[in-house]
Design a protein around this motif. Structure first.
Motif, mmCIF file in Angstrom:
data_model
loop_
_atom_site.group_PDB
_atom_site.id
_atom_site.type_symbol
_atom_site.label_atom_id
_atom_site.label_comp_id
_atom_site.label_asym_id
_atom_site.label_seq_id
_atom_site.Cartn_x
_atom_site.Cartn_y
_atom_site.Cartn_z
ATOM 1 N N UNK A 54 9.316 6.576 -7.259
ATOM 2 C CA UNK A 54 8.742 6.642 -8.604
ATOM 3 C C UNK A 54 8.709 5.273 -9.275
ATOM 4 N N UNK A 55 7.544 4.638 -9.212
ATOM 5 C CA UNK A 55 7.339 3.364 -9.913
ATOM 6 C C UNK A 55 6.598 3.585 -11.235
ATOM 7 N N UNK A 97 3.199 -1.212 -1.326
ATOM 8 C CA UNK A 97 2.057 -1.033 -0.425
ATOM 9 C C UNK A 97 1.889 -2.231 0.503
ATOM 10 N N UNK A 98 2.032 -3.420 -0.066
ATOM 11 C CA UNK A 98 1.850 -4.653 0.712
ATOM 12 C C UNK A 98 2.893 -4.752 1.840
ATOM 13 N N UNK A 99 4.157 -4.520 1.485
ATOM 14 C CA UNK A 99 5.241 -4.689 2.454
ATOM 15 C C UNK A 99 5.218 -3.608 3.541
ATOM 16 N N UNK A 100 4.959 -2.367 3.143
ATOM 17 C CA UNK A 100 4.890 -1.291 4.144
ATOM 18 C C UNK A 100 3.730 -1.536 5.100
ATOM 19 N N UNK A 101 2.585 -1.937 4.536
ATOM 20 C CA UNK A 101 1.391 -2.208 5.363
ATOM 21 C C UNK A 101 1.650 -3.345 6.349
ATOM 22 N N UNK A 102 2.309 -4.406 5.872
ATOM 23 C CA UNK A 102 2.559 -5.587 6.708
ATOM 24 C C UNK A 102 3.633 -5.350 7.770
ATOM 25 N N UNK A 125 1.827 7.237 0.955
ATOM 26 C CA UNK A 125 0.689 7.830 0.236
ATOM 27 C C UNK A 125 0.743 7.350 -1.211
ATOM 28 N N UNK A 126 -0.107 6.358 -1.581
ATOM 29 C CA UNK A 126 -0.043 5.797 -2.927
ATOM 30 C C UNK A 126 -0.884 6.581 -3.945
ATOM 31 N N UNK A 127 -0.305 6.807 -5.111
ATOM 32 C CA UNK A 127 -1.005 7.484 -6.209
ATOM 33 C C UNK A 127 -0.877 6.627 -7.469
ATOM 34 N N UNK A 128 -2.010 6.258 -8.059
ATOM 35 C CA UNK A 128 -1.969 5.602 -9.369
ATOM 36 C C UNK A 128 -1.780 6.698 -10.422
ATOM 37 N N UNK A 129 -1.563 6.304 -11.673
ATOM 38 C CA UNK A 129 -1.370 7.321 -12.715
ATOM 39 C C UNK A 129 -2.644 8.123 -12.962
ATOM 40 N N UNK A 186 5.678 9.459 -0.716
ATOM 41 C CA UNK A 186 4.721 9.460 -1.824
ATOM 42 C C UNK A 186 5.127 8.340 -2.778
ATOM 43 N N UNK A 187 4.167 7.515 -3.145
ATOM 44 C CA UNK A 187 4.399 6.403 -4.073
ATOM 45 C C UNK A 187 3.694 6.704 -5.391
#
Length: 290
Positions: free
Chosen positions: A61-62, A18-23, A32-36, A5-6
């Protein structure tokens, strides 16, 4: 397959993850990305429900309150995001057995002139924190909450963060360089830039090595903001007249450390880690931005 979970997916580090994992890592990590706005880390019940449903192996946790001057005026909110919510994530890490990756800052250190002479290669991870502004104080409290609550964690301290996304010093200088002929830049604050891409690749390596604890990730070298600006304009072939000034020329609500270089010996001892020289990192970032 690792399920991660991001949190804080729309920020500089979140976008880079997201970019690096996707590539390069989509076959081994399900991110699984979550914005605030998708998942606010201060809404504990929603966070708990989501985590229990998804059952992640890792939570990155970013999310943070990062407006250093704004933090002085919004102390309650800053502490809620940077300390209290982080404690709750640590408690969930303990309960649901996931690794918590959390980002912190060079601003946990006092940054006095004496320290620059004492630690020419930067503050080691073990040096006692003594933040001089509210942002640094709440980030330090968040770190402590994690350490006291769960062993299953990585606390990654970064400094002068810049990357392809969000707002940062490199992008600000590129914009100002096109708008103005002359610029004043502070020449009495010392540190080293951290490039978002390098942070994520080193974090992935720490994850694969099943490391835990606190690590400093930044680039090699020690410079001032003036040095950094000068290099940005030189490499980008932008002609700007630069003037060195002291911090007094730009009074800020929050006090800034004079010296905030992070020592990276610990992470350099981890097999597979790769730290870059600040100029090499800058050239790469400028190439990406162009």
């Amino acid at each position: 397959m690792i399920k991660a979970i991001l949190l804080g997916a729309s920020g500089q580090l979140g976008k880079e993850w997201q970019r690096i994992v996707e590539q390069d890592h989509s076959d081994e990590i399900k991110l699984l990305p979550y914005t605030s706005s998708d998942l606010d880390i201060t809404h504990y019940q929603k966070v708990s429900d989501e985590f229990r449903e998804q059952k992640p192996d890792v939570v990155i946790n970013c999310a943070a309150y990062t407006d250093v001057d704004g933090a002085e005026n919004h102390r309650k909110l800053t502490r809620k995001v940077n300390t209290e919510a982080v404690l709750y994530l640590a408690e969930l890490s303990n309960e649901l057995d996931f690794t918590l990756i959390h980002y912190s800052t060079d601003y946990v250190f006092p940054g006095i002139k004496l320290n620059k002479r004492e630690f020419p290669e930067g503050y080691p991870e073990t040096y006692s924190a003594d933040p001089i502004n509210w942002y640094g104080k709440t980030k330090w409290e968040g770190e402590q909450a994690i350490r006291q609550t769960t062993k299953n964690h990585l606390v990654i301290r970064v400094s002068w963060l810049c990357g392809r996304d969000g707002s940062n010093f490199v992008k600000t200088m590129l914009r100002l360089g096109k708008e103005r002929d002359e610029l004043q830049v502070v020449n009495d604050q010392w540190g080293s830039p951290t490039f978002a891409e390098n942070v994520v690749t080193n974090c992935l390596n720490l994850l694969h090595q099943q490391a835990n604890g606190t690590y400093h990730v930044t680039s090699k070298g020690l410079i001032t903001w003036y040095d950094f600006a000068e290099a940005i304009f030189t490499i980008s072939d932008i002609e700007v007249s630069l003037e060195k000034v002291t911090s007094d020329a730009f009074p800020t609500k929050a006090q800034r450390p004079y010296f905030s270089k992070l020592n990276t010996n610990k992470i350099e001892g981890v097999p597979g880690s790769e730290l870059i020289d600040w100029k090499k990192g800058l050239r790469k970032l400028l190439g990406q931005l162009q």
